[in-house]
Design a protein around this motif. Structure first.
Motif, PDB file in Angstrom:
ATOM      1  N   GLY A  18     -78.389 -28.341  46.365  1.00 10.40           N
ATOM      2  CA  GLY A  18     -78.970 -28.759  47.638  1.00 10.40           C
ATOM      3  C   GLY A  18     -78.246 -28.147  48.817  1.00 10.40           C
ATOM      4  N   SER A  19     -77.603 -27.009  48.565  1.00 10.98           N
ATOM      5  CA  SER A  19     -76.823 -26.343  49.601  1.00 10.98           C
ATOM      6  C   SER A  19     -77.005 -24.829  49.477  1.00 10.98           C
ATOM      7  CB  SER A  19     -75.342 -26.692  49.429  1.00 10.98           C
ATOM      8  OG  SER A  19     -74.540 -25.858  50.239  1.00 10.98           O
ATOM      9  N   THR A  20     -76.861 -24.143  50.597  1.00 14.85           N
ATOM     10  CA  THR A  20     -76.958 -22.676  50.576  1.00 14.85           C
ATOM     11  C   THR A  20     -75.601 -22.017  50.338  1.00 14.85           C
ATOM     12  OG1 THR A  20     -76.702 -22.569  52.986  1.00 14.85           O
ATOM     13  CG2 THR A  20     -78.960 -22.635  52.114  1.00 14.85           C
ATOM     14  N   ASP A  21     -74.546 -22.794  50.153  1.00 17.09           N
ATOM     15  CA  ASP A  21     -73.203 -22.223  50.000  1.00 17.09           C
ATOM     16  C   ASP A  21     -73.115 -21.218  48.848  1.00 17.09           C
ATOM     17  OD1 ASP A  21     -72.376 -23.728  52.147  1.00 17.09           O
ATOM     18  OD2 ASP A  21     -71.409 -25.284  50.926  1.00 17.09           O
ATOM     19  N   GLY A  22     -73.642 -21.569  47.685  1.00 17.83           N
ATOM     20  CA  GLY A  22     -73.600 -20.669  46.538  1.00 17.83           C
ATOM     21  C   GLY A  22     -74.525 -19.477  46.694  1.00 17.83           C
ATOM     22  N   LEU A  23     -75.582 -19.653  47.448  1.00 18.22           N
ATOM     23  CA  LEU A  23     -76.554 -18.584  47.678  1.00 18.22           C
ATOM     24  C   LEU A  23     -75.983 -17.496  48.580  1.00 18.22           C
ATOM     25  CD1 LEU A  23     -79.481 -17.575  47.375  1.00 18.22           C
ATOM     26  CD2 LEU A  23     -80.119 -19.133  49.215  1.00 18.22           C
ATOM     27  N   ARG A  24     -75.179 -17.877  49.551  1.00 16.02           N
ATOM     28  CA  ARG A  24     -74.626 -16.936  50.536  1.00 16.02           C
ATOM     29  C   ARG A  24     -73.951 -15.737  49.869  1.00 16.02           C
ATOM     30  NH1 ARG A  24     -73.601 -16.836  55.768  1.00 16.02           N
ATOM     31  NH2 ARG A  24     -74.271 -18.991  56.078  1.00 16.02           N
ATOM     32  N   SER A  25     -73.173 -15.979  48.821  1.00 13.02           N
ATOM     33  CA  SER A  25     -72.423 -14.890  48.176  1.00 13.02           C
ATOM     34  C   SER A  25     -73.320 -13.944  47.377  1.00 13.02           C
ATOM     35  CB  SER A  25     -71.337 -15.466  47.259  1.00 13.02           C
ATOM     36  OG  SER A  25     -71.942 -16.180  46.187  1.00 13.02           O
ATOM     37  N   LEU A  26     -74.578 -14.341  47.124  1.00  8.17           N
ATOM     38  CA  LEU A  26     -75.508 -13.482  46.381  1.00  8.17           C
ATOM     39  C   LEU A  26     -76.331 -12.590  47.303  1.00  8.17           C
ATOM     40  CD1 LEU A  26     -76.758 -16.128  43.814  1.00  8.17           C
ATOM     41  CD2 LEU A  26     -75.072 -14.313  43.435  1.00  8.17           C
ATOM     42  N   LEU A  27     -76.186 -12.783  48.630  1.00  3.97           N
ATOM     43  CA  LEU A  27     -76.946 -12.009  49.607  1.00  3.97           C
ATOM     44  C   LEU A  27     -76.073 -10.944  50.258  1.00  3.97           C
ATOM     45  CD1 LEU A  27     -78.781 -14.902  51.515  1.00  3.97           C
ATOM     46  CD2 LEU A  27     -79.581 -13.634  49.521  1.00  3.97           C
ATOM     47  N   SER A  28     -76.637  -9.765  50.428  1.00  6.91           N
ATOM     48  CA  SER A  28     -75.962  -8.688  51.144  1.00  6.91           C
ATOM     49  C   SER A  28     -75.796  -9.076  52.608  1.00  6.91           C
ATOM     50  CB  SER A  28     -76.814  -7.419  51.031  1.00  6.91           C
ATOM     51  OG  SER A  28     -76.427  -6.464  51.992  1.00  6.91           O
ATOM     52  N   ASP A  29     -74.785  -8.534  53.267  1.00  8.87           N
ATOM     53  CA  ASP A  29     -74.621  -8.781  54.702  1.00  8.87           C
ATOM     54  C   ASP A  29     -75.817  -8.264  55.491  1.00  8.87           C
ATOM     55  OD1 ASP A  29     -72.191 -10.042  54.325  1.00  8.87           O
ATOM     56  OD2 ASP A  29     -71.009  -8.235  54.730  1.00  8.87           O
ATOM     57  N   ASP A  30     -76.513  -7.258  54.966  1.00 10.63           N
ATOM     58  CA  ASP A  30     -77.683  -6.668  55.626  1.00 10.63           C
ATOM     59  C   ASP A  30     -78.996  -7.323  55.200  1.00 10.63           C
ATOM     60  OD1 ASP A  30     -76.020  -4.803  56.882  1.00 10.63           O
ATOM     61  OD2 ASP A  30     -76.152  -3.427  55.191  1.00 10.63           O
ATOM     62  N   PHE A  31     -78.912  -8.451  54.509  1.00  7.32           N
ATOM     63  CA  PHE A  31     -80.102  -9.129  53.997  1.00  7.32           C
ATOM     64  C   PHE A  31     -81.127  -9.379  55.099  1.00  7.32           C
ATOM     65  CE2 PHE A  31     -82.385 -13.156  53.427  1.00  7.32           C
ATOM     66  CZ  PHE A  31     -83.007 -12.943  52.209  1.00  7.32           C
ATOM     67  N   MET A  32     -82.413  -9.157  54.754  1.00  6.08           N
ATOM     68  CA  MET A  32     -83.541  -9.485  55.633  1.00  6.08           C
ATOM     69  C   MET A  32     -84.578 -10.251  54.820  1.00  6.08           C
ATOM     70  SD  MET A  32     -83.159  -8.529  58.786  1.00  6.08           S
ATOM     71  CE  MET A  32     -84.832  -8.672  59.367  1.00  6.08           C
ATOM     72  N   THR A  41     -82.658 -12.602  59.685  1.00  4.70           N
ATOM     73  CA  THR A  41     -81.419 -12.061  59.130  1.00  4.70           C
ATOM     74  C   THR A  41     -80.834 -13.048  58.121  1.00  4.70           C
ATOM     75  OG1 THR A  41     -80.030 -13.116  60.794  1.00  4.70           O
ATOM     76  CG2 THR A  41     -80.926 -10.914  61.342  1.00  4.70           C
ATOM     77  N   LYS A  42     -79.768 -12.636  57.484  1.00  8.16           N
ATOM     78  CA  LYS A  42     -79.107 -13.477  56.489  1.00  8.16           C
ATOM     79  C   LYS A  42     -78.742 -14.851  57.062  1.00  8.16           C
ATOM     80  CE  LYS A  42     -74.936 -13.582  53.591  1.00  8.16           C
ATOM     81  NZ  LYS A  42     -73.817 -12.776  53.073  1.00  8.16           N
ATOM     82  N   ASP A  43     -78.021 -14.880  58.174  1.00  2.00           N
ATOM     83  CA  ASP A  43     -77.584 -16.160  58.735  1.00  2.00           C
ATOM     84  C   ASP A  43     -78.761 -16.999  59.216  1.00  2.00           C
ATOM     85  OD1 ASP A  43     -74.881 -15.757  58.196  1.00  2.00           O
ATOM     86  OD2 ASP A  43     -74.512 -14.790  60.128  1.00  2.00           O
ATOM     87  N   GLU A  44     -79.753 -16.369  59.851  1.00  2.00           N
ATOM     88  CA  GLU A  44     -80.926 -17.105  60.318  1.00  2.00           C
ATOM     89  C   GLU A  44     -81.677 -17.731  59.147  1.00  2.00           C
ATOM     90  OE1 GLU A  44     -82.081 -14.384  64.229  1.00  2.00           O
ATOM     91  OE2 GLU A  44     -82.874 -13.850  62.260  1.00  2.00           O
ATOM     92  N   TRP A  45     -81.840 -16.956  58.063  1.00  2.00           N
ATOM     93  CA  TRP A  45     -82.576 -17.462  56.906  1.00  2.00           C
ATOM     94  C   TRP A  45     -81.812 -18.584  56.212  1.00  2.00           C
ATOM     95  CZ3 TRP A  45     -82.084 -16.836  51.374  1.00  2.00           C
ATOM     96  CH2 TRP A  45     -83.203 -17.294  50.673  1.00  2.00           C
ATOM     97  N   ASP A  47     -79.653 -20.609  57.528  1.00  2.00           N
ATOM     98  CA  ASP A  47     -79.726 -21.799  58.383  1.00  2.00           C
ATOM     99  C   ASP A  47     -81.069 -22.502  58.227  1.00  2.00           C
ATOM    100  OD1 ASP A  47     -77.168 -21.296  59.327  1.00  2.00           O
ATOM    101  OD2 ASP A  47     -77.832 -20.461  61.255  1.00  2.00           O
ATOM    102  N   ALA A  48     -82.158 -21.723  58.180  1.00  2.00           N
ATOM    103  CA  ALA A  48     -83.502 -22.307  58.031  1.00  2.00           C
ATOM    104  C   ALA A  48     -83.658 -22.980  56.667  1.00  2.00           C
ATOM    105  CB  ALA A  48     -84.568 -21.228  58.227  1.00  2.00           C
ATOM    106  N   VAL A  49     -83.160 -22.333  55.621  1.00  2.00           N
ATOM    107  CA  VAL A  49     -83.243 -22.919  54.278  1.00  2.00           C
ATOM    108  C   VAL A  49     -82.419 -24.203  54.224  1.00  2.00           C
ATOM    109  CG1 VAL A  49     -82.620 -22.582  51.845  1.00  2.00           C
ATOM    110  CG2 VAL A  49     -83.753 -20.743  53.104  1.00  2.00           C
ATOM    111  N   GLN A  50     -81.211 -24.171  54.765  1.00  6.24           N
ATOM    112  CA  GLN A  50     -80.363 -25.371  54.752  1.00  6.24           C
ATOM    113  C   GLN A  50     -81.034 -26.519  55.496  1.00  6.24           C
ATOM    114  OE1 GLN A  50     -77.248 -25.679  53.012  1.00  6.24           O
ATOM    115  NE2 GLN A  50     -77.867 -27.780  53.374  1.00  6.24           N
ATOM    116  N   ALA A  51     -81.645 -26.233  56.635  1.00 10.98           N
ATOM    117  CA  ALA A  51     -82.333 -27.271  57.415  1.00 10.98           C
ATOM    118  C   ALA A  51     -83.516 -27.854  56.646  1.00 10.98           C
ATOM    119  CB  ALA A  51     -82.798 -26.693  58.752  1.00 10.98           C
ATOM    120  N   ALA A  52     -84.163 -27.028  55.829  1.00 11.47           N
ATOM    121  CA  ALA A  52     -85.329 -27.491  55.070  1.00 11.47           C
ATOM    122  C   ALA A  52     -84.939 -28.290  53.829  1.00 11.47           C
ATOM    123  CB  ALA A  52     -86.188 -26.294  54.656  1.00 11.47           C
ATOM    124  N   LEU A  53     -83.713 -28.154  53.362  1.00 13.86           N
ATOM    125  CA  LEU A  53     -83.315 -28.803  52.111  1.00 13.86           C
ATOM    126  C   LEU A  53     -83.361 -30.331  52.179  1.00 13.86           C
ATOM    127  CD1 LEU A  53     -80.474 -26.460  50.852  1.00 13.86           C
ATOM    128  CD2 LEU A  53     -82.747 -26.784  49.849  1.00 13.86           C
TER     129      LEU A  53
END
Length: 125
Positions: A18-32, A41-45, A47-53
């Motif tokens: 129920g957290s994006t913490d583990g997902l963050r390390s699987l995404l490239s810094d250039d993720f779109m 971007t990575k951080d925007e996405w 944040d949106a996923v975490q808010a939706a959880l």
């Protein structure tokens, strides 16, 4: 780890914790992340996923297809939202050097599927 394994792990981490913490390390810094209405971007996405959880806690996810072809992985799921509709979701993920670098997402409420097929109807003669 195969590209398919990376996507499977990303989804599993997200649903299990129920957290994006583990997902963050699987995404490239250039993720779109791309949707028909916007790209983020990575951080925007994240944040949106975490808010939706929180409102989506308890969502049931059924994997229908998980297919890989080279650097792309396609994930087709049916999701039943808590107190909401059943939706069909297709995610296309692009993997580069072991990280998810790009994703596309299409979402359709299952109840609206028939209405969205009218363009298949044969033309009147």
């Amino acid at each position: 780890m195969t590209n398919k394994d990376i996507v499977q792990q990303a989804l599993s981490e997200l649903l299990a914790t129920g957290s994006t913490d583990g997902l963050r390390s699987l995404l490239s810094d250039d993720f779109m992340h791309h949707r028909p209405d916007a790209s983020t971007t990575k951080d925007e996405w994240l944040d949106a996923v975490q808010a939706a959880l929180t409102p989506l806690a308890g969502m049931q996810v059924e994997i229908r297809h998980l297919l890989a072809d080279g650097e792309h992985v396609v994930l087709h799921t049916r999701r039943r939202l808590p107190d909401g509709p059943e939706i069909a979701v297709v995610d296309i993920w692009r993997i580069d050097e072991g990280l998810i670098i790009e994703a596309w997402e299409l979402i359709e409420p299952v109840a609206h599927a028939a209405a969205n097929l009218t363009w298949w109807a044969p033309a009147a003669v």
